[in-house]
Design an enzyme around this catalytic site. Structure first.
Site, short mmCIF file in Angstrom:
data_model
loop_
_atom_site.label_atom_id
_atom_site.label_comp_id
_atom_site.label_asym_id
_atom_site.label_seq_id
_atom_site.Cartn_x
_atom_site.Cartn_y
_atom_site.Cartn_z
N HIS A 100 34.34 44.39 40.51
CA HIS A 100 33.09 44.43 39.74
C HIS A 100 33.16 45.55 38.69
CE1 HIS A 100 31.09 42.83 43.64
NE2 HIS A 100 31.03 41.83 42.77
N LYS A 138 22.93 34.07 49.51
CA LYS A 138 24.14 34.38 50.29
C LYS A 138 23.77 34.86 51.68
CE LYS A 138 27.42 35.33 46.73
NZ LYS A 138 28.28 36.30 46.10
N ARG A 192 37.56 34.80 39.09
CA ARG A 192 38.75 35.16 39.85
C ARG A 192 39.66 33.94 39.91
NH1 ARG A 192 34.98 37.62 44.42
NH2 ARG A 192 33.81 35.91 43.56
N SER A 224 33.35 41.04 47.85
CA SER A 224 32.56 41.93 48.72
C SER A 224 32.68 41.48 50.17
CB SER A 224 31.09 41.90 48.30
OG SER A 224 30.96 42.35 46.98
P1 ADP Z 1 30.92 38.47 45.45
O1 ADP Z 1 31.26 37.07 45.01
O2 ADP Z 1 32.12 39.32 45.66
O3 ADP Z 1 29.88 38.59 46.52
P2 ADP Z 1 28.93 38.94 43.40
O4 ADP Z 1 28.02 37.85 43.77
O5 ADP Z 1 28.35 40.31 43.40
O6 ADP Z 1 30.27 39.12 44.21
O7 ADP Z 1 29.61 38.58 42.01
C1 ADP Z 1 29.07 38.82 40.76
C2 ADP Z 1 30.01 38.32 39.70
O8 ADP Z 1 31.19 39.12 39.73
C3 ADP Z 1 30.51 36.89 39.87
O9 ADP Z 1 30.65 36.31 38.59
C4 ADP Z 1 31.85 37.05 40.54
O10 ADP Z 1 32.71 35.96 40.23
C5 ADP Z 1 32.34 38.32 39.87
N1 ADP Z 1 33.33 39.02 40.68
C6 ADP Z 1 33.25 39.35 41.98
N2 ADP Z 1 34.37 39.98 42.40
C7 ADP Z 1 35.20 40.04 41.31
C8 ADP Z 1 36.52 40.55 41.09
N3 ADP Z 1 37.25 41.07 42.07
N4 ADP Z 1 37.04 40.45 39.84
C9 ADP Z 1 36.33 39.88 38.85
N5 ADP Z 1 35.09 39.37 38.99
C10 ADP Z 1 34.52 39.44 40.20
#
Ligand code: ADP
Length: 168
Positions: free
Chosen positions: A18, A42, A93, A132
């Protein structure tokens, strides 16, 4: 014209993946808002929105990244109109993100009557498989976290794991 971008997510907790997207977005746009979803669909979160915001705030200060942090609930498009957002940022990703992210982008764009653009930033190679949920799984099993999250997030995760195990 100045461009305001919004990077929404659950950030439960924020990972180095992130942070990488945040740093790159802050360089690309005039103003960046990090939006923490409340009541996301989620599975149950570990950290409250306030705890997540506090961790992000400390990281931004430490890394010298300029961005605003806001907690929001309800429809993303309503929040975007309220904050005058022009661009929605999402991280991509592996291929597995594609389907969900496309649905997310197209739905929001339909709801907003095409009033904004979604910009996808590809994950950096080292964070391609980082999520996460993975980080929480590693924390529960007392594995090494330093490669995936900053020190302060690691400490918060360790505390949370103690609480979870204590309450079992
Ligand atoms: P997660 O899917 O890890 O619970 P979030 O819902 O907080 O994360 O994701 C928010 C945004 O950040 C989404 O567009 C997700 O694809 C992106 N994201 C999450 N982890 C990564 C990462 N390691 N690299 C790039 N983008 C990411």
């Amino acid at each position: 014209m100045k461009k305001t971008a919004l990077y929404p997510g659950s950030f439960d907790p924020i990972t180095k993946g992130h942070i990488d997207i945040i740093r790159r977005s802050a360089d690309l746009f005039d103003k960046l808002i990090i939006g923490i979803f409340k009541n996301s669909s989620k599975s149950k979160s570990w950290f409250t929105e306030e705890e997540r915001a506090e961790m992000i705030k400390k990281i931004l200060e430490k890394e010298n990244i300029k961005a605003e942090i806001k907690i929001f609930n309800g429809l993303l498009v309503d929040f975007m109109f309220k904050e005058n957002v022009d661009i929605l940022i999402r991280g991509l990703r592996a291929l597995s993100d594609y389907e969900y992210e496309l649905q997310f982008a197209l739905t929001n764009s339909a709801l907003a009557k095409n009033d904004f653009e979604t910009v996808f930033l590809t994950a950096s190679r080292e964070y391609l498989y980082l999520s996460s949920s993975l980080v929480k799984e590693i924390a529960l099993n007392e594995g090494e976290l330093g490669i995936f999250v900053p020190k302060l997030v690691e400490e918060e995760l360790r505390k949370k794991v103690k609480e979870i195990k204590h309450n079992r």
